[in-house]
Design a protein around this motif. Sequence first.
Motif, short mmCIF file in Angstrom:
data_model
loop_
_atom_site.label_atom_id
_atom_site.label_comp_id
_atom_site.label_asym_id
_atom_site.label_seq_id
_atom_site.Cartn_x
_atom_site.Cartn_y
_atom_site.Cartn_z
N THR A 12 -2.56 3.59 4.21
CA THR A 12 -3.24 4.80 3.75
C THR A 12 -2.38 6.03 4.05
O THR A 12 -1.38 5.96 4.77
N VAL A 13 -2.80 7.18 3.50
CA VAL A 13 -2.02 8.40 3.64
C VAL A 13 -2.96 9.58 3.90
O VAL A 13 -4.10 9.61 3.42
N ASN A 69 -3.98 7.33 -1.82
CA ASN A 69 -2.73 7.77 -2.45
C ASN A 69 -2.69 9.29 -2.51
O ASN A 69 -3.61 9.98 -2.04
N ALA A 70 -1.62 9.82 -3.12
CA ALA A 70 -1.41 11.26 -3.15
C ALA A 70 -2.47 11.99 -3.97
O ALA A 70 -2.81 13.13 -3.66
N VAL A 138 2.80 14.66 6.90
CA VAL A 138 2.27 13.54 6.11
C VAL A 138 2.20 12.30 7.00
O VAL A 138 3.21 11.90 7.60
N VAL A 140 1.34 8.20 7.24
CA VAL A 140 1.20 6.96 6.49
C VAL A 140 0.91 5.82 7.47
O VAL A 140 1.59 5.69 8.50
N THR A 236 -0.34 5.61 12.55
CA THR A 236 0.50 6.13 11.47
C THR A 236 1.89 6.51 11.97
O THR A 236 2.11 6.67 13.17
N THR A 255 3.86 14.33 -0.98
CA THR A 255 3.04 13.29 -0.35
C THR A 255 3.30 11.93 -0.99
O THR A 255 3.45 10.91 -0.29
N HIS A 259 4.79 8.71 0.98
CA HIS A 259 3.98 7.49 0.96
C HIS A 259 4.80 6.32 0.43
O HIS A 259 4.83 5.23 1.03
N CYS A 260 5.46 6.52 -0.70
CA CYS A 260 6.26 5.45 -1.30
C CYS A 260 7.42 5.04 -0.40
O CYS A 260 7.75 3.85 -0.29
N LEU A 328 0.76 1.72 -5.65
CA LEU A 328 -0.05 2.70 -4.91
C LEU A 328 -0.87 3.59 -5.84
O LEU A 328 -1.70 4.38 -5.36
N CYS A 330 0.38 6.03 -7.81
CA CYS A 330 0.85 7.42 -7.72
C CYS A 330 2.09 7.65 -8.59
O CYS A 330 2.95 8.46 -8.23
#
Length: 380
Positions: A12-13, A69-70, A138, A140, A236, A255, A259-260, A328, A330
């Motif tokens: 998750t983010v 996701n973003a 951010v 993750v 995280t 973001t 995340h990616c 994801l 995004c």
Amino acid sequence: MPVPFTPSPRPTVGVEWELALVDRDSRDLVNAAADVLEGVRSAGVLAPGRVTGELLRNTVEVVSGVCENADGVAEDLAASLEEVRAAADPLGVDLACAGTHPFAEWSSAQVTDGERYAELIERTQWWGRQMLIWGVHVHVGLDSADKVFPVLGALLHRAPHLQVLSASSPLWAGTDTGYASNRAMMFQQLPTAGLPFAFERWAEYEGFVDDQTRTGVIDQLGDIRWDIRPAPHLGTIEVRVCDGIPTLAEVRAVTALVHCLVVDLDRRLVAGERLPSMPPWHVQENKWRAARYGLDAEIILDASGRERLVTDDLADLLQDLQPVARDLGCVDALAAVERIPRTGASYQRQRAVAERTGGDLVAVVDALVAELRVGAPLPT
């Protein structure tokens, strides 16, 4: 000493977005956080913890929930931002975000009440009082502490990409510093800030925390203010490289990229790949180049010293991350990263406004306020 890590079952983010409070007429910073926070609390719309205070009374922080996701992050932040603006508007306070304020003087900033903040200022003195800066963090999720430092070490390769995309602090106390991100250079002056130590195992980190605690360097884990750090209680890895990002569209894009990146590295680690690492002197040089030259930086790619323009490397990176972005959900958010070099990063837009207006830094703040309000960069 043991440092328990609470695993995240899914990648998750979440995002923490620091916002500056500026006077509607003078465009200087205003120490109105307590009143804004009270307005948000009285409205009763947001859950506790979604909008918080920070070190200085001219700042509030908007905190997203745990998102998939973003796009989820952007939707969450937009709702909170609306509530903050509703509380700030009647006070004659506008919201802006950048790594630094173009002309405010640090000596006018008031420190938020609290033992932790008082101890920070007592210890760091002049440098602590100078921290008139804003950033975006951010988070993750990772499902194991054993993954944290391999992923963290590999992320340092991508730290300059994140720094140049978010660079928004060329101006300090009325002066153009010549840097795209003066914030990056300033924040590392705090004794526990700057680039992280690239440990290989979680046990090494626990030994470090024990040393830091026993010698009085830190009182709690939050006192370690690295550019990228573990957040064990949340499960995280926290990427804190970015300057304050002026628009929700850019927050969404960055973001998605973070995340990616983390999910890609996690998957490669699980597949048995040894993640890349780079000598710390190259990592340090890349940070300086990104802060100084922004999108024009030539970064060092590996231990052999190969170099490349950061925007060229970014273009290839975005292509490589497409499969992860699809998984994801995004793809569109990640694609928006490409628009930042095309339209200009914030440091470039701020300089363009200053040049167009004959050096009027009030006009630069006007532009930052307008961009945050519309949620996207304005043409320069």
